[in-house]
Design a protein around this motif. Structure first.
Motif, PDB file in Angstrom:
ATOM      1  N   MET A 111       0.840  -1.189   0.000  1.00 23.58           N
ATOM      2  CA  MET A 111       0.000   0.000   0.000  1.00 23.58           C
ATOM      3  C   MET A 111       0.883   1.250   0.000  1.00 23.58           C
ATOM      4  O   MET A 111       1.795   1.371   0.793  1.00 23.58           O
ATOM      5  CB  MET A 111      -0.901  -0.016   1.235  1.00 23.58           C
ATOM      6  N   LYS A 112       0.586   2.175  -0.893  1.00 25.37           N
ATOM      7  CA  LYS A 112       1.369   3.402  -0.990  1.00 25.37           C
ATOM      8  C   LYS A 112       0.907   4.415   0.050  1.00 25.37           C
ATOM      9  O   LYS A 112      -0.258   4.468   0.415  1.00 25.37           O
ATOM     10  CB  LYS A 112       1.236   4.003  -2.383  1.00 25.37           C
ATOM     11  N   HIS A 113       1.861   5.208   0.487  1.00 22.46           N
ATOM     12  CA  HIS A 113       1.555   6.255   1.455  1.00 22.46           C
ATOM     13  C   HIS A 113       1.783   7.623   0.827  1.00 22.46           C
ATOM     14  O   HIS A 113       2.478   7.753  -0.174  1.00 22.46           O
ATOM     15  CB  HIS A 113       2.438   6.108   2.699  1.00 22.46           C
ATOM     16  N   THR A 114       1.232   8.624   1.452  1.00 25.55           N
ATOM     17  CA  THR A 114       1.357   9.989   0.956  1.00 25.55           C
ATOM     18  C   THR A 114       2.777  10.487   1.153  1.00 25.55           C
ATOM     19  O   THR A 114       3.355  10.332   2.222  1.00 25.55           O
ATOM     20  CB  THR A 114       0.388  10.912   1.710  1.00 25.55           C
ATOM     21  N   ASP A 115       3.341  11.097   0.115  1.00 22.69           N
ATOM     22  CA  ASP A 115       4.656  11.716   0.212  1.00 22.69           C
ATOM     23  C   ASP A 115       4.475  13.077   0.877  1.00 22.69           C
ATOM     24  O   ASP A 115       4.011  14.032   0.268  1.00 22.69           O
ATOM     25  CB  ASP A 115       5.259  11.864  -1.184  1.00 22.69           C
ATOM     26  N   LYS A 116       4.849  13.157   2.152  1.00 19.64           N
ATOM     27  CA  LYS A 116       4.584  14.365   2.931  1.00 19.64           C
ATOM     28  C   LYS A 116       5.404  15.565   2.452  1.00 19.64           C
ATOM     29  O   LYS A 116       4.911  16.695   2.489  1.00 19.64           O
ATOM     30  CB  LYS A 116       4.850  14.097   4.405  1.00 19.64           C
ATOM     31  N   ASN A 117       6.613  15.338   1.988  1.00 14.76           N
ATOM     32  CA  ASN A 117       7.428  16.454   1.484  1.00 14.76           C
ATOM     33  C   ASN A 117       6.805  17.054   0.227  1.00 14.76           C
ATOM     34  O   ASN A 117       6.753  18.282   0.071  1.00 14.76           O
ATOM     35  CB  ASN A 117       8.854  15.987   1.182  1.00 14.76           C
TER      36      ASN A 117
END
Length: 73
Positions: A1-7
């Motif tokens: 599952m992919k996560h949000t790239d916070k940067n």
């Protein structure tokens, strides 16, 4: 599952935060310049207002596309 790239998300939100004041400044200055058409600074102020509005549209587009890329890529 992919996560949000916070940067990348923060970068997109910075673009949107930069577009917010320009989206108010541009039309206000444009209206002001049309009210003072006989003034000698009419053309430079008109150009500044048009550039501010164009920059707001560009930053909104760039910000929304960056946020979408952060969320869905």
């Amino acid at each position: 599952m992919k996560h949000t790239d916070k940067n990348l998300l923060m970068r997109g939100l910075k673009f949107l935060a930069g577009a917010l004041p320009l989206s108010f400044i541009g039309p206000v200055v444009l209206f002001s310049s049309f009210k003072n058409q006989e003034h000698e600074w009419f053309i430079p102020i008109l150009i500044f207002a048009l550039l501010a509005m164009a920059a707001a549209v560009f930053l909104m587009f760039k910000g929304i596309s960056t946020v979408m890329k952060a969320l869905f890529d």
